[in-house]
Design a protein around this motif. Structure first.
Motif, PDB file in Angstrom:
ATOM      1  N   ARG A 160      45.677  34.525  40.083  1.00 64.25           N
ATOM      2  CA  ARG A 160      44.606  35.505  40.221  1.00 64.25           C
ATOM      3  C   ARG A 160      43.405  34.893  40.935  1.00 64.25           C
ATOM      4  O   ARG A 160      42.732  35.555  41.734  1.00 64.25           O
ATOM      5  CB  ARG A 160      44.206  36.035  38.834  1.00 64.25           C
ATOM      6  CG  ARG A 160      45.260  36.939  38.206  1.00 64.25           C
ATOM      7  CD  ARG A 160      44.895  37.324  36.780  1.00 64.25           C
ATOM      8  NE  ARG A 160      45.885  38.248  36.237  1.00 64.25           N
ATOM      9  CZ  ARG A 160      45.793  39.569  36.300  1.00 64.25           C
ATOM     10  NH1 ARG A 160      44.727  40.126  36.881  1.00 64.25           N
ATOM     11  NH2 ARG A 160      46.717  40.349  35.791  1.00 64.25           N
ATOM     12  N   SER A 177      36.646  41.619  38.318  1.00 61.42           N
ATOM     13  CA  SER A 177      37.275  41.750  37.006  1.00 61.42           C
ATOM     14  C   SER A 177      38.798  41.696  37.101  1.00 61.42           C
ATOM     15  O   SER A 177      39.380  41.884  38.175  1.00 61.42           O
ATOM     16  CB  SER A 177      36.865  43.073  36.357  1.00 61.42           C
ATOM     17  OG  SER A 177      37.389  44.165  37.099  1.00 61.42           O
ATOM     18  N   GLU A 178      39.430  41.437  35.954  1.00 64.84           N
ATOM     19  CA  GLU A 178      40.892  41.480  35.878  1.00 64.84           C
ATOM     20  C   GLU A 178      41.395  42.865  36.260  1.00 64.84           C
ATOM     21  O   GLU A 178      42.435  43.006  36.913  1.00 64.84           O
ATOM     22  CB  GLU A 178      41.335  41.149  34.443  1.00 64.84           C
ATOM     23  CG  GLU A 178      40.984  39.753  33.979  1.00 64.84           C
ATOM     24  CD  GLU A 178      41.961  38.715  34.506  1.00 64.84           C
ATOM     25  OE1 GLU A 178      43.174  38.966  34.459  1.00 64.84           O
ATOM     26  OE2 GLU A 178      41.502  37.661  34.971  1.00 64.84           O
ATOM     27  N   GLN A 179      40.631  43.882  35.867  1.00 63.57           N
ATOM     28  CA  GLN A 179      41.030  45.264  36.153  1.00 63.57           C
ATOM     29  C   GLN A 179      41.035  45.540  37.661  1.00 63.57           C
ATOM     30  O   GLN A 179      41.897  46.270  38.167  1.00 63.57           O
ATOM     31  CB  GLN A 179      40.086  46.250  35.456  1.00 63.57           C
ATOM     32  CG  GLN A 179      40.216  46.280  33.937  1.00 63.57           C
ATOM     33  CD  GLN A 179      39.488  45.123  33.251  1.00 63.57           C
ATOM     34  OE1 GLN A 179      38.794  44.334  33.910  1.00 63.57           O
ATOM     35  NE2 GLN A 179      39.637  45.029  31.947  1.00 63.57           N
ATOM     36  N   ASP A 182      44.213  43.965  39.024  1.00 64.06           N
ATOM     37  CA  ASP A 182      45.376  44.773  38.632  1.00 64.06           C
ATOM     38  C   ASP A 182      45.433  46.077  39.419  1.00 64.06           C
ATOM     39  O   ASP A 182      46.510  46.539  39.798  1.00 64.06           O
ATOM     40  CB  ASP A 182      45.338  45.066  37.136  1.00 64.06           C
ATOM     41  CG  ASP A 182      45.597  43.825  36.288  1.00 64.06           C
ATOM     42  OD1 ASP A 182      46.223  42.883  36.803  1.00 64.06           O
ATOM     43  OD2 ASP A 182      45.167  43.794  35.118  1.00 64.06           O
TER      44      ASP A 182
END
Length: 215
Positions: A160, A177-179, A182
């Motif tokens: 990531r 962000s991780e979101q 994704d």
């Protein structure tokens, strides 16, 4: 002049995403006006926004025509001085339309060679083929950067952190962000699945990142 000897503009983002124009003649006018060669029907675009001029054989420059909302190339504003364009440059018109400048040697229609299964990227023109069919409209710049990063890993896992460094290189890493990662991966999967729904090209490796599984 034959079309195979001139560059091309490809819309990556905006209302006309996927639209293409050949840059023919000595000048190509870009704007919202109906008299423009490249008409961009966006409210933020000036009537006569910018112009691409052919200065010499193979040399093209972009000139802003005093537009209200500006013209950028690769994130840098074009003001009083024209900007020489190179293959792969990203042109932003009023920050609402993104155009890719494709050099003359990459504008010829490309034949897909070899097996028709799997994914292939032509980096000169930023074109993506899945199962022998071109992906249209083109991927967004972020989706394209993610795809080529996975391709360059040749089946290896891309973390990531590496994705953030490539896709969001101009932004603070801690702000991604991780979101967001994704969501970008999900959109890329959806675009590829539209042409090959039976195969998952982007595989999640839990706790590590993502890898590309080509056919």
């Amino acid at each position: 002049m034959e079309r195979s000897e001139v560059p091309m503009l490809v819309v990556y983002e905006g209302e006309l995403s996927g639209q293409r124009w050949f840059v023919e003649g000595d000048a190509v006018l870009i704007g919202r006006g109906s008299d423009c060669d490249v008409i961009l029907p966006e409210r933020q675009v000036s009537r006569h926004h910018a112009r691409i001029e052919r200065m010499a054989e193979g040399v093209y420059v972009l000139r802003d025509l005093g537009s209200k909302n500006g013209t950028h190339v690769n994130g840098e504003e074009v003001r009083d001085r024209p900007r020489v364009l190179e293959d792969g440059d990203e042109i932003q018109i009023a920050l609402c339309v993104k155009l890719g400048f494709v050099g003359a040697d990459a504008t010829l229609p490309l034949m897909v060679e070899g097996p028709t299964r799997g994914l292939r990227v032509d980096r000169a023109s930023h074109r993506v083929f899945v199962g022998g069919h071109e992906l249209t409209p083109p991927l967004s710049p972020a989706q394209y950067r993610l795809l080529t990063t996975l391709l360059d890993a040749e089946g290896g896992v891309v973390s990531r952190e590496e994705i953030v460094g490539v896709v969001w290189a101009e932004e603070a890493a801690e702000g991604i962000s991780e979101q967001a990662i994704d969501a970008l991966v999900r959109r890329l999967r959806e675009r590829l699945a539209a042409l090959d729904p039976e195969h998952n090209y982007v595989v999640t490796v839990r706790g590590h990142g993502f890898r590309l599984e080509n056919r």
